[in-house]
Design a protein around this motif. Structure first.
Motif, PDB file in Angstrom:
ATOM      1  N   PRO A  35      -6.562  -4.455  -5.650  1.00  0.00           N
ATOM      2  CA  PRO A  35      -6.371  -4.189  -3.929  1.00  0.00           C
ATOM      3  C   PRO A  35      -7.239  -3.241  -3.361  1.00  0.00           C
ATOM      4  O   PRO A  35      -7.322  -3.217  -2.065  1.00  0.00           O
ATOM      5  N   LEU A  36      -7.377  -2.236  -4.111  1.00  0.00           N
ATOM      6  CA  LEU A  36      -8.315  -0.915  -3.443  1.00  0.00           C
ATOM      7  C   LEU A  36      -9.772  -1.435  -2.876  1.00  0.00           C
ATOM      8  O   LEU A  36      -9.867  -1.031  -2.192  1.00  0.00           O
ATOM      9  N   GLY A  37     -10.436  -2.163  -3.852  1.00  0.00           N
ATOM     10  CA  GLY A  37     -11.863  -2.507  -3.395  1.00  0.00           C
ATOM     11  C   GLY A  37     -11.785  -3.315  -2.150  1.00  0.00           C
ATOM     12  O   GLY A  37     -12.609  -2.923  -1.201  1.00  0.00           O
ATOM     13  N   SER A  38     -10.987  -4.357  -1.922  1.00  0.00           N
ATOM     14  CA  SER A  38     -10.575  -5.188  -0.930  1.00  0.00           C
ATOM     15  C   SER A  38     -10.071  -4.575   0.382  1.00  0.00           C
ATOM     16  O   SER A  38     -10.594  -4.726   1.460  1.00  0.00           O
ATOM     17  N   ALA A  39      -9.208  -3.273   0.122  1.00  0.00           N
ATOM     18  CA  ALA A  39      -8.690  -2.696   1.065  1.00  0.00           C
ATOM     19  C   ALA A  39      -9.863  -1.873   1.604  1.00  0.00           C
ATOM     20  O   ALA A  39      -9.727  -1.540   3.173  1.00  0.00           O
ATOM     21  N   LEU A  40     -10.766  -1.176   0.974  1.00  0.00           N
ATOM     22  CA  LEU A  40     -11.871  -0.509   1.456  1.00  0.00           C
ATOM     23  C   LEU A  40     -12.944  -1.210   2.137  1.00  0.00           C
ATOM     24  O   LEU A  40     -13.094  -0.830   3.464  1.00  0.00           O
ATOM     25  N   VAL A  41     -12.952  -2.354   1.988  1.00  0.00           N
ATOM     26  CA  VAL A  41     -14.073  -3.260   2.580  1.00  0.00           C
ATOM     27  C   VAL A  41     -13.248  -3.655   3.979  1.00  0.00           C
ATOM     28  O   VAL A  41     -14.089  -3.599   5.067  1.00  0.00           O
ATOM     29  N   ASN A  42     -12.068  -3.899   3.986  1.00  0.00           N
ATOM     30  CA  ASN A  42     -11.333  -4.379   5.361  1.00  0.00           C
ATOM     31  C   ASN A  42     -11.337  -3.186   6.251  1.00  0.00           C
ATOM     32  O   ASN A  42     -11.575  -3.253   7.689  1.00  0.00           O
TER      33      ASN A  42
ATOM     34  N   HIS B 176      -0.266   1.985  -9.075  1.00  0.00           N
ATOM     35  CA  HIS B 176       1.050   2.134  -8.164  1.00  0.00           C
ATOM     36  C   HIS B 176       1.185   1.317  -7.038  1.00  0.00           C
ATOM     37  O   HIS B 176       1.926   1.495  -6.086  1.00  0.00           O
ATOM     38  N   THR B 177       0.003   0.520  -6.827  1.00  0.00           N
ATOM     39  CA  THR B 177       0.211  -0.533  -5.583  1.00  0.00           C
ATOM     40  C   THR B 177       0.671  -1.659  -5.891  1.00  0.00           C
ATOM     41  O   THR B 177       0.228  -2.429  -7.308  1.00  0.00           O
ATOM     42  N   THR B 178       1.819  -2.218  -5.510  1.00  0.00           N
ATOM     43  CA  THR B 178       2.505  -3.520  -6.166  1.00  0.00           C
ATOM     44  C   THR B 178       1.612  -4.704  -5.694  1.00  0.00           C
ATOM     45  O   THR B 178       1.011  -4.736  -4.737  1.00  0.00           O
ATOM     46  N   GLU B 179       1.672  -5.555  -6.629  1.00  0.00           N
ATOM     47  CA  GLU B 179       0.781  -6.896  -6.355  1.00  0.00           C
ATOM     48  C   GLU B 179       1.195  -7.420  -5.130  1.00  0.00           C
ATOM     49  O   GLU B 179       2.595  -7.846  -5.158  1.00  0.00           O
ATOM     50  N   GLY B 180       0.412  -7.860  -4.486  1.00  0.00           N
ATOM     51  CA  GLY B 180       0.672  -8.570  -3.191  1.00  0.00           C
ATOM     52  C   GLY B 180       0.963  -7.710  -1.832  1.00  0.00           C
ATOM     53  O   GLY B 180       0.868  -8.192  -0.770  1.00  0.00           O
ATOM     54  N   LYS B 181       0.933  -6.420  -2.304  1.00  0.00           N
ATOM     55  CA  LYS B 181       1.251  -5.270  -1.179  1.00  0.00           C
ATOM     56  C   LYS B 181      -0.018  -4.830  -0.811  1.00  0.00           C
ATOM     57  O   LYS B 181      -0.847  -4.458  -1.594  1.00  0.00           O
ATOM     58  N   PRO B 182       0.094  -4.269   0.550  1.00  0.00           N
ATOM     59  CA  PRO B 182      -1.351  -3.446   1.022  1.00  0.00           C
ATOM     60  C   PRO B 182      -1.284  -2.087   0.407  1.00  0.00           C
ATOM     61  O   PRO B 182      -0.245  -1.577   0.009  1.00  0.00           O
ATOM     62  N   VAL B 183      -2.407  -1.625   0.320  1.00  0.00           N
ATOM     63  CA  VAL B 183      -2.583  -0.093  -0.214  1.00  0.00           C
ATOM     64  C   VAL B 183      -2.159   0.683   0.748  1.00  0.00           C
ATOM     65  O   VAL B 183      -2.443   0.520   1.927  1.00  0.00           O
TER      66      VAL B 183
ATOM     67  N   VAL C 291      -8.237   8.828 -10.811  1.00  0.00           N
ATOM     68  CA  VAL C 291      -7.209   8.654  -9.790  1.00  0.00           C
ATOM     69  C   VAL C 291      -7.292   7.417  -9.000  1.00  0.00           C
ATOM     70  O   VAL C 291      -6.195   6.835  -8.663  1.00  0.00           O
ATOM     71  N   MET C 292      -8.477   6.704  -8.884  1.00  0.00           N
ATOM     72  CA  MET C 292      -8.412   5.467  -8.092  1.00  0.00           C
ATOM     73  C   MET C 292      -7.846   4.275  -8.873  1.00  0.00           C
ATOM     74  O   MET C 292      -7.226   3.693  -8.415  1.00  0.00           O
ATOM     75  N   LEU C 293      -8.015   4.506 -10.305  1.00  0.00           N
ATOM     76  CA  LEU C 293      -7.181   3.557 -11.178  1.00  0.00           C
ATOM     77  C   LEU C 293      -5.794   3.571 -11.102  1.00  0.00           C
ATOM     78  O   LEU C 293      -4.767   2.842 -11.148  1.00  0.00           O
ATOM     79  N   ALA C 294      -5.190   4.914 -11.061  1.00  0.00           N
ATOM     80  CA  ALA C 294      -3.745   5.174 -10.771  1.00  0.00           C
ATOM     81  C   ALA C 294      -3.396   4.648  -9.575  1.00  0.00           C
ATOM     82  O   ALA C 294      -2.278   4.018  -9.357  1.00  0.00           O
TER      83      ALA C 294
END
Length: 687
Positions: free
Chosen positions: A187-194, A138-145, A131-134
């Motif tokens: 994008p996901l790991g960095s978004a969770l950290v933020n 589905h997150t565009t490169e350079g766009k926030p999650v 699910v997390m890989l999906a």
């Protein structure tokens, strides 16, 4: 990361796990049979011995990050070794707590708890991770999650926490496995950290430490118990130290590095506090033992961490005592250069600068490109080598465009240029170690670093992340070779290729000193290109009398004469001298050259006391560019062309950021320089 762990790290991890536990268990058995002690302490002595001997990957990584050693050679080895020993320690803790819980009647059976844990891990690996890989796909490169995706992950965390508690394990176990399965990096790991970093660091952790501190009561501690537990703590520390130092020395690691590695592997922290707190909850240890062990943990870590900082100096690893400059590279030998890239938009300017460097069959160029990315959303730094047969690494870091561009250039210049591509993921504070260590390992003569501000072809300025300026300053201070700061105002990035431009105009301002000589040596190499026109303008102090026997002046005259003999009068190359007496005339000459060329090269460091630069230090906006570079790049300058600021290699005793050229004079007549002719060299791709 487990797959990338080398054999040396695996062996160190295994030994650092087995030896301390074995030693502490033996010592605990001897103490239990021969020393009088409190009955509660006697009952929990073996558990105390085991808990003191455990290792934690998370704690080691945090200590390395605090010491700014994450991406050093020692830091990488410590990270990999602690990963192995930490995994084994976690497995031992899980088995121990599960068995003890069953024995005290907390759950029904041991088999049920282990099967439940296995089922939880299977759910995380085969359901939640996909699910997390999906989400990543589905997150565009350079766009926030999207916030909905972040909320979904938070619900996963709460679900794993609830299931862990229901099946009889510690509530942190499920979220820990989920964190290990989370895709690292953006994008996901960095978004969770933020989202979580500030809340966890400033609210949850202080609250947990405060609540844990209520269980510590130093007044109720008996001296006899302190001696026994502290002796076990010392044996644990000694076991970890010897288990790391002796194998490291056997592998021919320097003694200071081996001791530093042993000290790092012996630290304990938040993970160990969690283990002790759970052990206290299960009555494996009493309040007195918890107090002594917690205090011992703080004291040992507080002592070992400053010791490591004092002993281990990462900059000593890449100090060079050999000349790594363009000036001292034979014109018919291979030239090794390196460029750092902070953004893929800097790729065209770096490629065009590589073309300007004039790779030929007689003097080919081996070019190393390092894409620098901030370490966020992952636990350990990475250094990825991009090879043509490895396509996944490029996709993982989003470097496809950069890699394809350099591969295309290499194919079109086969035989004269070889490009080796890397991606380094590390914290900004230690990012310069990646460049300096690679430059030392690959024996490059010049490192090109982009300026922290960049301009597009329509003169729009964009400032890169603020820490990049500090990274550049650290590279200038520690690089084992010459360094060039490239300020691209669009004149380099706007040119598709050298072949599409009839004539490329390069200007060079020469004053004095080793940096100017390095810039002139680079210009002389560029001047061999058929599509390049060179104009060298020398600023001569009209008030300065020639000092006979001045080494600095003799070296300046020698390289200027070499340029005039080799290039003046040939093609479109020009040499001229401008006599100036003060800084006002110097500024006037520089301003008259601002928009006459496509690229201007200048030296970085000059004499502060020279009349040509008096007063310029008071309003120097960018000291890392030197006086002339700052005049061409500062906000009130009308210059719209690209600038390359050169700094020649300095030896260890001269490492500083000041701009006084008198402190950077290297006695060129005090050593013998040996250069291999072209017939004994060849361009080799990176293996």
């Amino acid at each position: 990361m487990v797959k990338r762990t080398g054999k040396k790290a695996v062996i160190l991890g295994l030994i650092s796990f087995v030896v301390p536990i074995t030693l502490n268990t033996i010592v605990a058995a001897i103490l239990k049979n021969n020393v009088k002690m409190d009955p509660e302490l006697r009952k929990s002595l073996f558990f105390i011995a085991i808990f003191l001997a455990l290792n934690s990957f998370h704690v080691v990584v945090c200590v390395l990050a605090d010491l700014n050693l994450l991406n050093t050679e020692l830091g990488r080895l410590a990270t990999s070794s602690s990963l192995v020993s930490g995994m084994l320690s976690n497995c031992l803790i899980i088995v121990t707590f599960t068995i003890i819980q069953d024995s005290v009647g907390k759950q029904d059976t041991v088999i049920w708890k282990f099967l439940s844990l296995v089922c939880l891990v299977m759910i995380i690996v085969y359901i939640l991770r996909p699910v997390m890989l999906a989400i990543v796909r589905h997150t565009t490169e350079g766009k926030p999650v999207k916030e909905a995706y972040i909320l979904t992950v938070f619900m996963m965390v709460l679900g794993c926490l609830f299931v862990s508690e229901v099946i009889g394990h510690h509530m942190i176990l499920g979220p820990m496995f989920l964190g290990m399965a989370t895709p690292e990096g953006p994008p996901l790991g960095s978004a969770l950290v933020n989202k979580l970093d500030s809340y966890v660091s400033f609210i949850l952790l202080p609250s947990y430490f405060t609540l844990t501190g209520y269980n510590i009561n130093i007044l109720n501690v008996h001296s006899h118990s302190v001696v026994i537990i502290e002796f076990l703590a010392f044996c644990s520390f000694l076991g970890k130290l010897l288990a790391t130092v002796l194998p490291s020395l056997y592998c021919q690691m320097p003694p200071v590095d081996a001791i530093s590695l042993g000290l790092i592997m012996s630290v304990q922290g938040i993970t160990d506090v969690l283990v002790l707190h759970q052990a206290l909850h299960l009555t494996l240890i009493d309040d007195e033992s918890f107090t002594i062990m917690s205090t011992s943990l703080v004291l040992m870590t507080g002592i070992t961490t400053p010791l490591v900082k004092f002993l281990y100096k990462p900059s000593n690893r890449y100090i060079s005592h050999k000349r790594r400059t363009i000036q001292h590279t034979h014109p018919e030998t291979e030239l090794r250069m390196m460029a750092s890239i902070y953004s893929q938009y800097q790729t065209p300017s770096i490629i065009n600068l590589l073309e300007l460097s004039n790779p030929t069959a007689k003097s080919p160029i081996c070019f190393y490109v390092v894409q620098l990315l901030e370490l966020i959303g992952r636990s350990a730094p990475l250094l990825i080598t991009h090879r043509p047969d490895r396509k996944n690494s490029a996709q993982m870091q989003g470097s496809e465009h950069m890699i394809n561009a350099f591969r295309l250039y290499e194919e079109s210049n086969e035989g004269v240029a070889v490009v080796n591509l890397f991606t380094a993921v590390s914290p900004y504070v230690t990012m310069h170690h990646e460049i300096c260590s690679l430059a030392s390992e690959k024996r490059v003569s010049l490192v090109i670093i982009p300026f922290h501000k960049q301009w597009s072809s329509n003169t729009q300025m964009e400032e890169l992340p603020r820490p990049i300026r500090s990274v550049n300053q650290q590279i200038l201070r520690n690089a084992p070779c010459s360094v060039g700061i490239l300020v691209d105002r669009g004149t380099l990035a706007g040119t598709s290729s050298m072949s599409s431009k009839s004539l490329y105009n390069i200007g060079m301002i020469f004053v004095e000193g080793p940096d100017d000589r390095e810039a002139l040596a680079y210009v002389m190499r560029m001047g061999e290109h058929p599509n390049i026109s060179i104009t060298v303008t020398r600023l001569v102090d009209s008030n300065k009398k020639r000092r006979e026997g001045s080494i600095n002046q003799e070296l300046d005259e020698r390289i200027v004469n070499d340029f005039r003999i080799a290039h003046v009068g040939k093609k479109q190359h020009v040499y001229k001298e401008e006599f100036v007496c003060d800084s006002v005339e110097t500024i006037g000459i520089i301003q008259s050259m601002e928009n006459c060329y496509d690229l201007i090269l200048v030296g970085r460091r000059h004499d502060n006391n020279s009349p040509l630069f008096i007063g310029l230090t008071e309003w120097n906006e960018f000291p890392e560019l030197g006086f002339i570079g700052d005049m061409l790049v500062s906000s009130d300058s009308g210059c719209q062309v690209s600038v390359l600021v050169m700094q020649q290699q300095t030896f260890a005793k001269s490492k500083t950021t000041k701009t006084d050229s008198s402190k950077y004079l290297m006695r060129e007549d005090s050593c013998i320089i040996l250069d291999m002719p072209r017939k004994f060299t060849r361009v080799c791709p990176e293996s």
